[in-house]
Design a protein around this motif. Structure first.
Motif, PDB file in Angstrom:
ATOM      1  N   HIS A 150      -7.247  26.960  23.192  1.00 22.92           N
ATOM      2  CA  HIS A 150      -8.696  27.178  23.307  1.00 22.92           C
ATOM      3  C   HIS A 150      -9.252  26.572  24.591  1.00 22.92           C
ATOM      4  CE1 HIS A 150     -12.854  27.762  21.917  1.00 22.92           C
ATOM      5  NE2 HIS A 150     -13.079  26.571  22.479  1.00 22.92           N
ATOM      6  N   PHE A 151      -8.848  25.334  24.894  1.00 22.43           N
ATOM      7  CA  PHE A 151      -9.417  24.651  26.064  1.00 22.43           C
ATOM      8  C   PHE A 151      -8.611  24.923  27.336  1.00 22.43           C
ATOM      9  CE2 PHE A 151     -11.020  21.655  22.657  1.00 22.43           C
ATOM     10  CZ  PHE A 151     -12.342  22.051  22.772  1.00 22.43           C
ATOM     11  N   GLY A 152      -7.423  25.528  27.191  1.00 25.52           N
ATOM     12  CA  GLY A 152      -6.585  25.803  28.368  1.00 25.52           C
ATOM     13  C   GLY A 152      -6.133  24.528  29.054  1.00 25.52           C
ATOM     14  N   ALA A 153      -5.977  23.468  28.268  1.00 25.44           N
ATOM     15  CA  ALA A 153      -5.562  22.170  28.827  1.00 25.44           C
ATOM     16  C   ALA A 153      -4.955  21.327  27.707  1.00 25.44           C
ATOM     17  CB  ALA A 153      -6.767  21.440  29.414  1.00 25.44           C
ATOM     18  N   GLY A 154      -4.167  20.343  28.087  1.00 29.97           N
ATOM     19  CA  GLY A 154      -3.509  19.484  27.095  1.00 29.97           C
ATOM     20  C   GLY A 154      -4.467  18.457  26.498  1.00 29.97           C
ATOM     21  N   ILE A 155      -4.060  17.916  25.345  1.00 31.62           N
ATOM     22  CA  ILE A 155      -4.860  16.873  24.683  1.00 31.62           C
ATOM     23  C   ILE A 155      -4.672  15.559  25.446  1.00 31.62           C
ATOM     24  CG2 ILE A 155      -5.175  15.561  22.522  1.00 31.62           C
ATOM     25  CD1 ILE A 155      -5.719  18.529  22.068  1.00 31.62           C
ATOM     26  N   ASP A 156      -5.786  14.977  25.883  1.00 32.28           N
ATOM     27  CA  ASP A 156      -5.743  13.682  26.583  1.00 32.28           C
ATOM     28  C   ASP A 156      -5.851  12.507  25.621  1.00 32.28           C
ATOM     29  OD1 ASP A 156      -5.835  14.617  29.430  1.00 32.28           O
ATOM     30  OD2 ASP A 156      -7.730  15.510  28.732  1.00 32.28           O
ATOM     31  N   VAL A 157      -6.629  12.710  24.542  1.00 29.56           N
ATOM     32  CA  VAL A 157      -6.899  11.607  23.609  1.00 29.56           C
ATOM     33  C   VAL A 157      -6.736  12.116  22.180  1.00 29.56           C
ATOM     34  CG1 VAL A 157      -8.629   9.961  22.763  1.00 29.56           C
ATOM     35  CG2 VAL A 157      -8.589  10.573  25.195  1.00 29.56           C
ATOM     36  N   LEU A 158      -5.980  11.372  21.376  1.00 27.54           N
ATOM     37  CA  LEU A 158      -5.913  11.661  19.941  1.00 27.54           C
ATOM     38  C   LEU A 158      -6.638  10.552  19.187  1.00 27.54           C
ATOM     39  CD1 LEU A 158      -4.820  12.887  17.254  1.00 27.54           C
ATOM     40  CD2 LEU A 158      -2.794  11.415  17.569  1.00 27.54           C
ATOM     41  N   TYR A 159      -7.616  10.920  18.373  1.00 25.14           N
ATOM     42  CA  TYR A 159      -8.280   9.977  17.459  1.00 25.14           C
ATOM     43  C   TYR A 159      -7.673  10.243  16.085  1.00 25.14           C
ATOM     44  CZ  TYR A 159     -12.160   6.876  16.104  1.00 25.14           C
ATOM     45  OH  TYR A 159     -12.930   5.815  15.666  1.00 25.14           O
ATOM     46  N   ASN A 160      -6.691   9.427  15.723  1.00 25.68           N
ATOM     47  CA  ASN A 160      -5.804   9.679  14.573  1.00 25.68           C
ATOM     48  C   ASN A 160      -6.412   9.037  13.333  1.00 25.68           C
ATOM     49  OD1 ASN A 160      -3.481  10.601  13.340  1.00 25.68           O
ATOM     50  ND2 ASN A 160      -2.142   9.038  14.225  1.00 25.68           N
ATOM     51  N   ASN A 161      -7.292   9.762  12.674  1.00 25.18           N
ATOM     52  CA  ASN A 161      -8.256   9.156  11.748  1.00 25.18           C
ATOM     53  C   ASN A 161      -8.155   9.640  10.301  1.00 25.18           C
ATOM     54  OD1 ASN A 161     -11.152   8.078  11.116  1.00 25.18           O
ATOM     55  ND2 ASN A 161     -11.335  10.295  10.835  1.00 25.18           N
ATOM     56  N   SER A 162      -7.444  10.768  10.038  1.00 26.59           N
ATOM     57  CA  SER A 162      -7.383  11.266   8.653  1.00 26.59           C
ATOM     58  C   SER A 162      -6.810  10.183   7.744  1.00 26.59           C
ATOM     59  CB  SER A 162      -6.467  12.500   8.563  1.00 26.59           C
ATOM     60  OG  SER A 162      -7.125  13.632   9.041  1.00 26.59           O
ATOM     61  N   GLY A 163      -7.386  10.079   6.565  1.00 25.53           N
ATOM     62  CA  GLY A 163      -6.854   9.087   5.633  1.00 25.53           C
ATOM     63  C   GLY A 163      -7.486   9.216   4.272  1.00 25.53           C
ATOM     64  N   MET A 164      -6.888   8.529   3.289  1.00 26.11           N
ATOM     65  CA  MET A 164      -7.412   8.528   1.913  1.00 26.11           C
ATOM     66  C   MET A 164      -7.243   7.143   1.305  1.00 26.11           C
ATOM     67  SD  MET A 164      -4.370  10.239  -0.319  1.00 26.11           S
ATOM     68  CE  MET A 164      -4.957   9.393  -1.790  1.00 26.11           C
ATOM     69  N   ILE A 165      -7.921   6.935   0.205  1.00 28.96           N
ATOM     70  CA  ILE A 165      -7.850   5.629  -0.469  1.00 28.96           C
ATOM     71  C   ILE A 165      -7.850   5.851  -1.971  1.00 28.96           C
ATOM     72  CG2 ILE A 165     -10.358   5.273  -0.667  1.00 28.96           C
ATOM     73  CD1 ILE A 165      -9.877   2.342   0.216  1.00 28.96           C
ATOM     74  N   TYR A 166      -7.220   4.986  -2.703  1.00 32.15           N
ATOM     75  CA  TYR A 166      -7.520   4.823  -4.132  1.00 32.15           C
ATOM     76  C   TYR A 166      -7.311   3.352  -4.448  1.00 32.15           C
ATOM     77  CZ  TYR A 166      -2.489   4.774  -5.097  1.00 32.15           C
ATOM     78  OH  TYR A 166      -1.160   4.449  -5.100  1.00 32.15           O
ATOM     79  N   GLN A 167      -8.002   2.909  -5.486  1.00 33.80           N
ATOM     80  CA  GLN A 167      -7.898   1.511  -5.890  1.00 33.80           C
ATOM     81  C   GLN A 167      -7.351   1.445  -7.282  1.00 33.80           C
ATOM     82  OE1 GLN A 167     -12.096   0.345  -5.133  1.00 33.80           O
ATOM     83  NE2 GLN A 167     -11.018  -1.372  -4.211  1.00 33.80           N
ATOM     84  N   LYS A 168      -6.261   0.702  -7.451  1.00 39.32           N
ATOM     85  CA  LYS A 168      -5.670   0.567  -8.775  1.00 39.32           C
ATOM     86  C   LYS A 168      -4.839  -0.705  -8.793  1.00 39.32           C
ATOM     87  CE  LYS A 168      -4.758   4.756 -11.352  1.00 39.32           C
ATOM     88  NZ  LYS A 168      -3.736   5.706 -11.766  1.00 39.32           N
ATOM     89  N   PRO A 169      -4.761  -1.375  -9.931  1.00 42.54           N
ATOM     90  CA  PRO A 169      -3.846  -2.511 -10.004  1.00 42.54           C
ATOM     91  C   PRO A 169      -2.417  -2.065  -9.650  1.00 42.54           C
ATOM     92  CG  PRO A 169      -5.232  -2.416 -11.954  1.00 42.54           C
ATOM     93  CD  PRO A 169      -5.474  -1.149 -11.185  1.00 42.54           C
ATOM     94  N   PHE A 170      -1.686  -2.954  -9.031  1.00 42.10           N
ATOM     95  CA  PHE A 170      -0.318  -2.658  -8.595  1.00 42.10           C
ATOM     96  C   PHE A 170       0.533  -2.086  -9.741  1.00 42.10           C
ATOM     97  CE2 PHE A 170       4.069  -4.347  -8.161  1.00 42.10           C
ATOM     98  CZ  PHE A 170       4.463  -3.585  -7.064  1.00 42.10           C
ATOM     99  N   LEU A 171       0.407  -2.691 -10.916  1.00 39.81           N
ATOM    100  CA  LEU A 171       1.297  -2.302 -12.022  1.00 39.81           C
ATOM    101  C   LEU A 171       0.961  -0.931 -12.603  1.00 39.81           C
ATOM    102  CD1 LEU A 171       1.649  -5.721 -13.896  1.00 39.81           C
ATOM    103  CD2 LEU A 171       3.322  -4.580 -12.427  1.00 39.81           C
ATOM    104  N   GLU A 172      -0.223  -0.394 -12.284  1.00 40.12           N
ATOM    105  CA  GLU A 172      -0.647   0.880 -12.899  1.00 40.12           C
ATOM    106  C   GLU A 172      -0.448   2.100 -12.004  1.00 40.12           C
ATOM    107  OE1 GLU A 172      -4.646   0.505 -14.351  1.00 40.12           O
ATOM    108  OE2 GLU A 172      -4.138  -1.344 -15.418  1.00 40.12           O
ATOM    109  N   GLN A 173       0.036   1.905 -10.807  1.00 37.22           N
ATOM    110  CA  GLN A 173       0.109   3.036  -9.877  1.00 37.22           C
ATOM    111  C   GLN A 173       1.303   3.931 -10.181  1.00 37.22           C
ATOM    112  OE1 GLN A 173      -0.524   1.899  -5.769  1.00 37.22           O
ATOM    113  NE2 GLN A 173      -1.595   0.073  -6.450  1.00 37.22           N
ATOM    114  N   GLU A 174       1.051   5.232 -10.131  1.00 39.86           N
ATOM    115  CA  GLU A 174       2.108   6.179 -10.443  1.00 39.86           C
ATOM    116  C   GLU A 174       2.796   6.664  -9.177  1.00 39.86           C
ATOM    117  OE1 GLU A 174       0.209   9.139 -12.820  1.00 39.86           O
ATOM    118  OE2 GLU A 174      -0.404   7.588 -14.264  1.00 39.86           O
ATOM    119  N   GLU A 175       4.041   7.067  -9.331  1.00 38.71           N
ATOM    120  CA  GLU A 175       4.850   7.451  -8.172  1.00 38.71           C
ATOM    121  C   GLU A 175       4.185   8.563  -7.352  1.00 38.71           C
ATOM    122  OE1 GLU A 175       8.910   8.344  -9.103  1.00 38.71           O
ATOM    123  OE2 GLU A 175       9.346   9.000  -7.048  1.00 38.71           O
ATOM    124  N   THR A 176       3.587   9.550  -8.064  1.00 40.99           N
ATOM    125  CA  THR A 176       3.007  10.679  -7.328  1.00 40.99           C
ATOM    126  C   THR A 176       1.821  10.248  -6.468  1.00 40.99           C
ATOM    127  OG1 THR A 176       1.756  11.167  -9.311  1.00 40.99           O
ATOM    128  CG2 THR A 176       3.677  12.547  -8.887  1.00 40.99           C
TER     129      THR A 176
END
Ligand code: NAP
Length: 255
Positions: free
Chosen positions: A85-111
């Motif tokens: 689209h821009f006809g040029a290479g990417i100069d800067v990557l803002y690597n920001n995608s992410g997710m969160i969940y909060q759970k006690p360690f003992l309750e977290q499932e593998e998936t």
């Protein structure tokens, strides 16, 4: 000294992941205002399309590209689409995608453990690899990984999230070491609690978290403007391998 040129991004091409909301959407706007051509990347097309249309109405140069960071083929095609689209290479990557969940360690499932690490660590790594391969061919680039204070100190019920962000900080350092000779700088930003959709899941703990923050308030996406411009622009030209907290002092405080 030309301060505007030092911190500006005129003519640079930037790709922001997680640009459909929160920090990513805000920083995509900041980079556009700084003169960059911006590729906004995420999964939710409607939100990306709306953001690109708004940037266009203000006369900025922006394009939407679509990726799921857990799918390497979609990452490659998003970078290809942005560069075509821009006809040029990417100069800067803002690597920001992410997710969160909060759970006690003992309750977290593998998936759910797998999904979080696939997104926050493996996904960030695959996106950074795609960017770095392209930047290495041109001999320059800057990568900014969005980690968290949760990767610097222990936060209850955040074992998966905290471990993924701690690993992202270490990944930043090793990438910086390996990629310096190719002209690529790699740094991390470690935000504290920033008011975005992600914070909605922490509502129950809001007052306790604010009490533990030396500056006694949550951050706003705007509080990341300065550091995001610094690391992307020529102003940060001698910085690599840094992990910078932007957290009102949270990372300092024991309680
Ligand atoms: N808010 C905070 O307090 C805080 C603190 C420290 C660090 N952070 C970090 O800052 C980053 C942005 O978070 P935010 O607060 O702005 O939250 P947010 O509004 O929920 O944004 C998360 C972004 O990540 C994208 N995303 C999630 N999974 C993805 C996937 N599989 N593929 C592609 N994109 C994906 C989402 O887009 P789609 O759903 O459209 O794909 C969304 O744009 C995250 O890495 C987060 O861990 C946030």
């Amino acid at each position: 000294m030309d301060i505007e040129a030092l911190f500006g991004l005129s003519g640079k091409v930037v790709l922001v992941t997680g640009a459909s909301s929160g920090i990513g959407l805000h920083i995509a706007n900041v980079y556009a205002q700084a003169g960059a051509k911006v590729a906004l990347a995420a999964r939710r097309r409607d939100r990306i399309e709306r953001a690109v249309a708004e940037l266009g109405q203000h006369g900025y140069s922006a394009v939407g590209v679509y990726l799921d960071v857990t799918d390497s083929a979609s990452i490659a095609s998003a970078f290809q689409a942005a560069e075509s689209h821009f006809g040029a290479g990417i100069d800067v990557l803002y690597n920001n995608s992410g997710m969160i969940y909060q759970k006690p360690f003992l309750e977290q499932e593998e998936t759910e453990i797998a999904r979080l690490f696939d997104t926050n660590l493996k996904g960030a790594m695959l996106v950074a690899q795609e960017a770095a391969r392209r930047m290495a061919m041109r001999g320059s680039g800057a990568i900014i990984n969005i980690a968290s204070t949760a990767g610097l100190r222990a936060g209850g019920m955040l074992s998966s999230y905290g471990a993924s962000k701690a690993a992202l900080i270490q990944l930043t350092r090793v990438m910086a070491l390996e990629l310096a000779s190719k002209g690529i700088r790699v740094n991390a930003i470690c935000p504290g609690n920033i008011e975005t959709d992600m914070q909605e899941s922490l509502k129950a703990f809001e007052q306790a978290l604010i009490r533990r923050t030396p500056m006694k308030r949550f951050g706003k996406a705007e509080d990341l403007d300065g550091v995001s411009l610094l690391l992307a622009s020529d102003a940060g030209r001698y910085m690599t391998g840094a992990a910078i907290p932007v957290d009102g002092g949270q990372a300092l405080a024991w309680m």
